[in-house]
Write an enzyme that holds these catalytic residues in place. Structure first.
Site, PDB file in Angstrom:
ATOM      1  N   ARG A 117       0.939  -1.284  -0.089  1.00  0.00           N
ATOM      2  CA  ARG A 117      -0.065  -0.080   0.158  1.00  0.00           C
ATOM      3  C   ARG A 117       0.911   1.375   0.015  1.00  0.00           C
ATOM      4  O   ARG A 117       0.469   2.232  -0.387  1.00  0.00           O
ATOM      5  CB  ARG A 117      -0.712   0.158   1.313  1.00  0.00           C
ATOM      6  N   GLU A 159       7.420   8.102  11.243  1.00  0.00           N
ATOM      7  CA  GLU A 159       7.503   9.270  12.053  1.00  0.00           C
ATOM      8  C   GLU A 159       8.670  10.167  11.536  1.00  0.00           C
ATOM      9  O   GLU A 159       9.699  10.056  11.819  1.00  0.00           O
ATOM     10  CB  GLU A 159       7.661   8.852  13.581  1.00  0.00           C
ATOM     11  N   GLN A 164       8.796  27.275  12.490  1.00  0.00           N
ATOM     12  CA  GLN A 164       8.469  27.447  10.803  1.00  0.00           C
ATOM     13  C   GLN A 164       9.162  26.260  10.120  1.00  0.00           C
ATOM     14  O   GLN A 164      10.012  25.882  10.552  1.00  0.00           O
ATOM     15  CB  GLN A 164       9.320  29.013  10.261  1.00  0.00           C
ATOM     16  N   ASN A 210       9.434  25.004   6.064  1.00  0.00           N
ATOM     17  CA  ASN A 210       9.680  25.862   4.796  1.00  0.00           C
ATOM     18  C   ASN A 210       9.786  24.491   3.518  1.00  0.00           C
ATOM     19  O   ASN A 210      10.328  23.398   4.272  1.00  0.00           O
ATOM     20  CB  ASN A 210      11.140  26.364   4.532  1.00  0.00           C
ATOM     21  N   LYS A 251      18.163  24.043  12.004  1.00  0.00           N
ATOM     22  CA  LYS A 251      17.375  23.303  11.051  1.00  0.00           C
ATOM     23  C   LYS A 251      17.369  21.910  10.952  1.00  0.00           C
ATOM     24  O   LYS A 251      18.439  21.349  11.335  1.00  0.00           O
ATOM     25  CB  LYS A 251      17.861  23.800   9.550  1.00  0.00           C
ATOM     26  N   HIS A 276      24.569  26.307   6.011  1.00  0.00           N
ATOM     27  CA  HIS A 276      23.835  25.424   5.289  1.00  0.00           C
ATOM     28  C   HIS A 276      23.495  25.454   3.946  1.00  0.00           C
ATOM     29  O   HIS A 276      23.285  26.387   3.528  1.00  0.00           O
ATOM     30  CB  HIS A 276      22.451  24.853   6.158  1.00  0.00           C
ATOM     31  N   ASP A 290      23.467  33.975  -4.644  1.00  0.00           N
ATOM     32  CA  ASP A 290      24.508  33.128  -3.900  1.00  0.00           C
ATOM     33  C   ASP A 290      25.883  33.017  -4.888  1.00  0.00           C
ATOM     34  O   ASP A 290      26.796  32.880  -4.189  1.00  0.00           O
ATOM     35  CB  ASP A 290      23.767  31.379  -4.031  1.00  0.00           C
TER      36      ASP A 290
END
Length: 197
Positions: free
Chosen positions: A23, A28, A46, A48, A71, A118, A169
């Site tokens: 299926r 988690e 938050q 994203n 993060k 990051h 960047d």
């Protein structure tokens, strides 16, 4: 959930137990108790999400105080190479980085603490990438480091002529000229208190 440290011990990989059959699958994707057992107290505020094609490189990003972010990131679909750079001056791993492949097969996640820059590059045809952040995005405190800085020396895993970066960047400062955090202010145990401490 399996939790392992990277070559920089403050950066952790979380690998959930995935239950699958004909299926589909279930797992988690976040457990506050597991995160706090291995990191300390974290309050995410938050979420994203981004979608990018092959060779798109987003980074290397961070936010300056008082809007510094941690993060917890993972790939919903596809494969990326995810990179965290320690920019805490005085840290034992100052100027070093770790690179971890994240994919939607294993659903592994990377924890990037405050005090790190990051970024990631897409290795699949496209990728959907998700971030949980413990501070709000603050444009006036947005900062970064040049993705191809030779002093950091990240091997992004694809030829440089296939890398696609934004104009912003492409013009980020080099590591030696960028904003740096103080290790004393951004030690793991100081930023993420544990119960009773």
């Amino acid at each position: 959930m399996q939790v392992t440290a990277t070559a920089i011990p403050d950066v952790l990989v979380f690998v959930p137990k995935v239950y699958g059959d004909e299926r589909g699958y279930f797992f988690e994707s976040f457990r506050k108790d597991v995160l706090e057992e291995h990191v300390g107290k974290v309050d995410f505020v938050q979420d994203n999400q981004s979608k990018s094609g092959f060779g798109v490189l987003r980074g290397l990003h961070f936010q300056k105080p008082p809007f510094t972010q941690s993060k917890l990131v993972h790939v919903i679909d596809g494969v990326v190479l995810d990179v965290a750079v320690d920019i805490r001056e005085g840290s034992p791993s100052y100027g070093e980085h770790v690179a971890v492949k994240l994919d939607s097969e294993t659903h592994n996640m990377l924890w990037i603490p405050q005090g790190f820059a990051h970024g990631f590059v897409v290795l699949s045809d496209e990728a959907v990438f998700s971030y949980k952040c413990d501070n709000y995005y603050a444009p006036d405190h947005d900062a970064g480091i040049r993705w191809n800085d030779p002093d950091i020396g990240v091997d992004w895993g694809i030829p440089q002529n296939r890398v696609q970066v934004s104009e912003k960047d492409a013009c980020q400062p080099f590591f030696r000229d960028a904003f740096h955090f103080s290790y004393d202010d951004f030690k793991q145990e100081k930023v993420y208190p544990r119960n009773g401490e």
